[in-house]
Design a protein around this motif. Structure first.
Motif, PDB file in Angstrom:
ATOM      1  N   ALA A   1      -3.980  14.642  11.075  1.00 24.56           N
ATOM      2  CA  ALA A   1      -2.808  15.157  11.792  1.00 24.56           C
ATOM      3  C   ALA A   1      -2.245  16.409  11.138  1.00 24.56           C
ATOM      4  O   ALA A   1      -1.785  17.325  11.832  1.00 24.56           O
ATOM      5  N   ILE A   2      -2.279  16.484   9.807  1.00 23.45           N
ATOM      6  CA  ILE A   2      -1.709  17.642   9.114  1.00 23.45           C
ATOM      7  C   ILE A   2      -2.768  18.658   8.701  1.00 23.45           C
ATOM      8  O   ILE A   2      -2.466  19.624   8.008  1.00 23.45           O
ATOM      9  N   GLY A   3      -4.022  18.435   9.126  1.00 26.25           N
ATOM     10  CA  GLY A   3      -5.056  19.445   8.961  1.00 26.25           C
ATOM     11  C   GLY A   3      -5.724  19.520   7.602  1.00 26.25           C
ATOM     12  O   GLY A   3      -6.331  20.545   7.268  1.00 26.25           O
TER      13      GLY A   3
ATOM     14  N   MET B   1       0.845  -1.191   0.000  1.00 22.25           N
ATOM     15  CA  MET B   1       0.000   0.000   0.000  1.00 22.25           C
ATOM     16  C   MET B   1       0.883   1.245   0.000  1.00 22.25           C
ATOM     17  O   MET B   1       1.781   1.364   0.839  1.00 22.25           O
ATOM     18  N   ALA B   2       0.694   2.155  -0.930  1.00 18.93           N
ATOM     19  CA  ALA B   2       1.567   3.324  -1.073  1.00 18.93           C
ATOM     20  C   ALA B   2       1.022   4.489  -0.257  1.00 18.93           C
ATOM     21  O   ALA B   2       0.568   5.500  -0.794  1.00 18.93           O
ATOM     22  N   THR B   3       1.092   4.364   1.056  1.00 19.23           N
ATOM     23  CA  THR B   3       0.506   5.385   1.925  1.00 19.23           C
ATOM     24  C   THR B   3       1.205   6.729   1.776  1.00 19.23           C
ATOM     25  O   THR B   3       0.550   7.781   1.731  1.00 19.23           O
ATOM     26  N   ALA B   4       2.532   6.731   1.704  1.00 19.31           N
ATOM     27  CA  ALA B   4       3.260   7.991   1.586  1.00 19.31           C
ATOM     28  C   ALA B   4       2.877   8.717   0.297  1.00 19.31           C
ATOM     29  O   ALA B   4       2.584   9.921   0.300  1.00 19.31           O
ATOM     30  N   ARG B   5       2.852   7.992  -0.815  1.00 21.08           N
ATOM     31  CA  ARG B   5       2.493   8.611  -2.087  1.00 21.08           C
ATOM     32  C   ARG B   5       1.030   9.075  -2.088  1.00 21.08           C
ATOM     33  O   ARG B   5       0.711  10.149  -2.610  1.00 21.08           O
ATOM     34  N   ASP B   6       0.153   8.258  -1.512  1.00 26.30           N
ATOM     35  CA  ASP B   6      -1.254   8.651  -1.450  1.00 26.30           C
ATOM     36  C   ASP B   6      -1.432   9.895  -0.592  1.00 26.30           C
ATOM     37  O   ASP B   6      -2.252  10.770  -0.897  1.00 26.30           O
ATOM     38  N   LEU B   7      -0.662   9.993   0.492  1.00 23.35           N
ATOM     39  CA  LEU B   7      -0.766  11.164   1.363  1.00 23.35           C
ATOM     40  C   LEU B   7      -0.346  12.427   0.627  1.00 23.35           C
ATOM     41  O   LEU B   7      -1.028  13.461   0.720  1.00 23.35           O
ATOM     42  N   LEU B   8       0.777  12.378  -0.085  1.00 23.65           N
ATOM     43  CA  LEU B   8       1.194  13.566  -0.832  1.00 23.65           C
ATOM     44  C   LEU B   8       0.153  13.928  -1.880  1.00 23.65           C
ATOM     45  O   LEU B   8      -0.163  15.110  -2.073  1.00 23.65           O
ATOM     46  N   THR B   9      -0.411  12.922  -2.530  1.00 25.27           N
ATOM     47  CA  THR B   9      -1.412  13.176  -3.564  1.00 25.27           C
ATOM     48  C   THR B   9      -2.628  13.899  -3.000  1.00 25.27           C
ATOM     49  O   THR B   9      -3.073  14.917  -3.552  1.00 25.27           O
ATOM     50  N   VAL B  10      -3.181  13.409  -1.906  1.00 18.81           N
ATOM     51  CA  VAL B  10      -4.378  14.054  -1.352  1.00 18.81           C
ATOM     52  C   VAL B  10      -4.028  15.405  -0.741  1.00 18.81           C
ATOM     53  O   VAL B  10      -4.867  16.321  -0.730  1.00 18.81           O
ATOM     54  N   ALA B  11      -2.789  15.566  -0.250  1.00 17.49           N
ATOM     55  CA  ALA B  11      -2.376  16.865   0.274  1.00 17.49           C
ATOM     56  C   ALA B  11      -2.311  17.906  -0.842  1.00 17.49           C
ATOM     57  O   ALA B  11      -2.722  19.057  -0.660  1.00 17.49           O
ATOM     58  N   LEU B  12      -1.808  17.506  -2.015  1.00 17.30           N
ATOM     59  CA  LEU B  12      -1.761  18.420  -3.160  1.00 17.30           C
ATOM     60  C   LEU B  12      -3.156  18.719  -3.698  1.00 17.30           C
ATOM     61  O   LEU B  12      -3.397  19.785  -4.253  1.00 17.30           O
TER      62      LEU B  12
ATOM     63  N   LEU C   1       6.879  15.399   8.114  1.00 17.74           N
ATOM     64  CA  LEU C   1       6.799  14.485   9.255  1.00 17.74           C
ATOM     65  C   LEU C   1       5.821  13.346   8.977  1.00 17.74           C
ATOM     66  O   LEU C   1       6.100  12.178   9.258  1.00 17.74           O
ATOM     67  N   ALA C   2       4.655  13.696   8.418  1.00 19.98           N
ATOM     68  CA  ALA C   2       3.642  12.684   8.135  1.00 19.98           C
ATOM     69  C   ALA C   2       4.102  11.719   7.045  1.00 19.98           C
ATOM     70  O   ALA C   2       3.809  10.514   7.099  1.00 19.98           O
ATOM     71  N   LEU C   3       4.836  12.226   6.061  1.00 22.69           N
ATOM     72  CA  LEU C   3       5.380  11.344   5.019  1.00 22.69           C
ATOM     73  C   LEU C   3       6.382  10.352   5.603  1.00 22.69           C
ATOM     74  O   LEU C   3       6.415   9.181   5.221  1.00 22.69           O
ATOM     75  N   ALA C   4       7.201  10.813   6.550  1.00 21.67           N
ATOM     76  CA  ALA C   4       8.155   9.910   7.198  1.00 21.67           C
ATOM     77  C   ALA C   4       7.409   8.820   7.966  1.00 21.67           C
ATOM     78  O   ALA C   4       7.824   7.649   7.966  1.00 21.67           O
ATOM     79  N   GLY C   5       6.306   9.188   8.615  1.00 22.58           N
ATOM     80  CA  GLY C   5       5.493   8.188   9.296  1.00 22.58           C
ATOM     81  C   GLY C   5       4.834   7.232   8.321  1.00 22.58           C
ATOM     82  O   GLY C   5       4.784   6.013   8.563  1.00 22.58           O
TER      83      GLY C   5
ATOM     84  N   ALA D   1       0.334   7.897  16.383  1.00 23.43           N
ATOM     85  CA  ALA D   1       0.404   8.737  17.586  1.00 23.43           C
ATOM     86  C   ALA D   1       1.680   9.576  17.581  1.00 23.43           C
ATOM     87  O   ALA D   1       1.665  10.758  17.960  1.00 23.43           O
ATOM     88  N   ALA D   2       2.788   8.987  17.133  1.00 21.69           N
ATOM     89  CA  ALA D   2       4.051   9.721  17.070  1.00 21.69           C
ATOM     90  C   ALA D   2       3.981  10.851  16.048  1.00 21.69           C
ATOM     91  O   ALA D   2       4.508  11.947  16.285  1.00 21.69           O
ATOM     92  N   VAL D   3       3.343  10.600  14.907  1.00 21.43           N
ATOM     93  CA  VAL D   3       3.167  11.649  13.905  1.00 21.43           C
ATOM     94  C   VAL D   3       2.350  12.796  14.482  1.00 21.43           C
ATOM     95  O   VAL D   3       2.703  13.976  14.349  1.00 21.43           O
ATOM     96  N   ASP D   4       1.250  12.465  15.147  1.00 24.17           N
ATOM     97  CA  ASP D   4       0.397  13.486  15.727  1.00 24.17           C
ATOM     98  C   ASP D   4       1.165  14.322  16.751  1.00 24.17           C
ATOM     99  O   ASP D   4       1.072  15.558  16.766  1.00 24.17           O
ATOM    100  N   ASP D   5       1.949  13.657  17.594  1.00 23.23           N
ATOM    101  CA  ASP D   5       2.737  14.370  18.612  1.00 23.23           C
ATOM    102  C   ASP D   5       3.786  15.275  17.964  1.00 23.23           C
ATOM    103  O   ASP D   5       3.997  16.416  18.401  1.00 23.23           O
TER     104      ASP D   5
END
Length: 201
Positions: free
Chosen positions: A147-149, A1-12, A27-31, A171-175
Motif C-alpha cells: 500500500a505504501i509502495g 504481533m507488533a505490526t506497526a513497529r515492524d512496518l516502520l522498521t521495514v520502511a526505514l 496512515l498505514a501505521l494507524a491501520g 482495504a481502508a488503508v489502501d483507499d
C-alpha cells in the motif's frame, strides 16, 4: 504481533528508491495499530465501525496511547475516520519512540548536529524479527508494504488478505493512501501551473 513497529522498521530499511511518503506511512501505521489492538482483543469491528473492548495488556506505550484514543461511546468511529485522525503525524511519533528506545540513531554528518542526520536503524532483535517477517511475505505486513509502495515482490506473489476484519482495515488503508496520493498529485499540478503563470511565455 507488533505490526506497526515492524512496518516502520521495514520502511526505514527499504531501498532509497522505495522510501515511503511520510503521510502514507502514517496512515498505514494507524491501520497497523488497529490490527495490533485486534490481536490483543482490545477492539472488534462491527462492519467498518471500531468497537473498543478492554484496554490492552501491553508494554508498548504507543499502542496504549492508540487504545486510549479510541472512541468508546456510540456512535463509534469508522476505520477510515480513525486512519485520518490517528494518522496525523504518527510516523514522527513512532520515530521519536524508536529513538528514545535506542532502536534508531541519527547518522552524523560533518559540520551538522547529530539530530539533523538521517535516521538509521540499529541492529536489534526487533529489527531482525521484522526483517524475517518481511522476507517471508507475511500477508498483513506485505499488504501494508504494498500500500505504501515499499514492497518489491509482485502483488500476485503475496497471499492476499481480503476477508474479515483484517481485510476491512487493509482495504481502508489502501483507499486512504490512494486518496492522499491523488491530493499530492493535484497539488503538484496546481503548483506547476502557478509557477508557469509567473514564469510567463
Amino acid at each position: 504481533m507488533a505490526t506497526a513497529r515492524d512496518l516502520l522498521t521495514v520502511a526505514l530499511d527499504a531501498a532509497p528508491g522505495r522510501r515511503a511518503e511520510t503521510g502514507d506511512l502514517s496512515l498505514a501505521l494507524a491501520g497497523a495499530e488497529l490490527l495490533d489492538l485486534m490481536d490483543l482483543r482490545a477492539l472488534t469491528l462491527d462492519g467498518v465501525l471500531i468497537v473498543p473492548s478492554d484496554p490492552p495488556v501491553t508494554d508498548d506505550r504507543l499502542l496504549r496511547e492508540a487504545a486510549d484514543a479510541l472512541t468508546r461511546q456510540p456512535p463509534y468511529e469508522s476505520v477510515e475516520d480513525w486512519l485520518w485522525r490517528r494518522g496525523q503525524g504518527l510516523s514522527s511519533a513512532y520515530l521519536a519512540a524508536f529513538e528514545e528506545e535506542g532502536l534508531i540513531a541519527r547518522q552524523r554528518r560533518r559540520w551538522l548536529p547529530a539530530w539533523t542526520g538521517e535516521a538509521v536503524l540499529a541492529d536489534s532483535p526487533a529489527r531482525r524479527r521484522a526483517a524475517d517477517r518481511w522476507a517471508s511475505a507475511e500477508p498483513v505486513l506485505a499488504a501494508l508494504g504494498t500500500a505504501i509502495g515499499i514492497r518489491e515482490t509482485p502483488v500476485d506473489e503475496v497471499p492476499e488478505v481480503t476477508e474479515g476484519a483484517a481485510g476491512t482495515v487493509l482495504a481502508a488503508v489502501d483507499d486512504a493512501v490512494t486518496e492522499l496520493t491523488a491530493v499530492r498529485q493535484r497539488r503538484a499540478v496546481e503548483k506547476a501551473a502557478f509557477d508557469n503563470i509567473w514564469r510567463g511565455p
